[in-house]
Design a protein around this motif. Structure first.
Motif: not given
Length: 322
Positions: A153-163, A168-173, A191-196
């Motif tokens: 759950e890394p998106f929890n508590g993130m504001d729009p800029e943080g999300i 982008r960070h996960l895709r970059g990794l 859906q916007d981040t994962a490949d699988h």
């Protein structure tokens, strides 16, 4: 690479894992989703050696996590962003983790900058918002420059800029060749981040597939037609005669299955039936997920029963005088 094979785990009479099997490949973000009670948290705890399975294996780079001499250099993880000593500064929190792995202090400054926390590095972590603690947890996971990452759950508590940053960070990794496993209930973000995606239910894998293929199969054969009210009956008749299943959504819209959008266009054009718009339905990950997990939900709320109508109070005119 993370490989989970045939994991079984019971807690008393409760079956948490019932043959959980999947792998997380390098170079892609793998979403790990499922209803509450599906076994996601238990699986991640077993991968980290925090719980011992009754059967099966969980390997990181071909070895159990507990056998790794410098585990943060093999698998970085974030299970609980609040798992920190609140009186320590962000930098000191990372420093003691780095020292435990034999990593130099300069690595702390590198991950603080990568997580966007260099400006608050000397603030006590206990005063951080949840979104900032998530960033600190990501920084900790990256300390050993590991080839695999596992985040709950890394998106929890993130504001729009943080999300946006997290996406982008996960895709970059993953683009750096790392294997990234992300558990989340936020389907739109996955859906916007994962490949699988690995979809779990009742302790086992329900689906293990490429997200693009899953969405294509979930939305296959569903077409929406919009036309004027005067032509909708003619359009429905032509399409039904061609073998399509047609449902009227409103006075100007038809939902069609059994014919591809190209076939609908060709058929209506050849019969001279006018239309304003024809579009193929694009399923969302949420729709595909709900369809696949329909029978795997452990806790389902009951529909509220209508409240009984209260008995009418007698009016003064209906009172009986004795």
């Amino acid at each position: 690479m993370i490989v989970v094979n045939g994991l079984r785990k019971r807690f008393g009479s409760q079956t948490a894992l019932d043959g959980m099997t999947f792998s997380v490949e390098p170079g892609q973000v793998t979403g790990f989703v499922g209803p509450n009670g599906a076994g996601k948290s238990t699986t991640m705890r077993v991968i980290l050696g925090l719980d011992a399975p009754d059967a099966g294996t969980a390997l990181v780079g071909g070895r159990p996590y507990r056998s790794l001499s410098r585990p943060l250099c093999h698998l970085g993880s974030l299970l609980d962003a609040g798992a920190l000593q609140p009186g320590r500064t962000a930098r000191n929190h990372l420093l003691w983790l780095a020292h435990s792995q034999g990593l130099p202090g300069r690595r702390v400054d590198e991950v603080l900058e990568r997580a966007g926390l260099q400006g608050v590095a000397r603030r006590a972590a206990g005063g951080f918002s949840l979104g900032m603690r998530q960033r600190l947890g990501i920084a900790a996971a990256l300390l050993g420059d590991p080839p695999a990452l596992m985040l709950d759950e890394p998106f929890n508590g993130m504001d729009p800029e943080g999300i946006i940053w997290m996406r982008r960070h996960l895709r970059g990794l993953a683009a750096e060749g790392r294997a990234v496993l992300v558990s989340s209930h936020l389907m739109s973000e996955l859906q916007d981040t994962a490949d699988h995606v690995v979809i779990a239910g009742r302790g086992r894998v329900i689906a293990d597939t490429n997200i693009a293929a899953l969405l294509e199969s979930a939305g296959a054969g569903r077409v929406t037609l919009r036309t004027d009210a005067a032509s909708i009956d003619a359009a429905a008749g032509v399409l039904t005669a061609a073998g399509a299943v047609v449902t009227r959504a409103d006075a100007r819209t038809l939902a069609i299955t059994g014919l591809a959008a190209e076939a609908v266009v060709s058929l209506l054009t050849s019969r001279g039936v006018p239309f304003a718009e024809i579009s193929s339905h694009r399923a969302t990950l949420e729709e595909a997920y709900l369809e696949l997990t329909r029978d795997a939900v452990e806790f389902r709320a009951m529909s509220p029963s209508p409240s009984p109508s209260p008995s009418p109070s007698p009016s003064p005119s209906s009172e009986v005088t004795r």
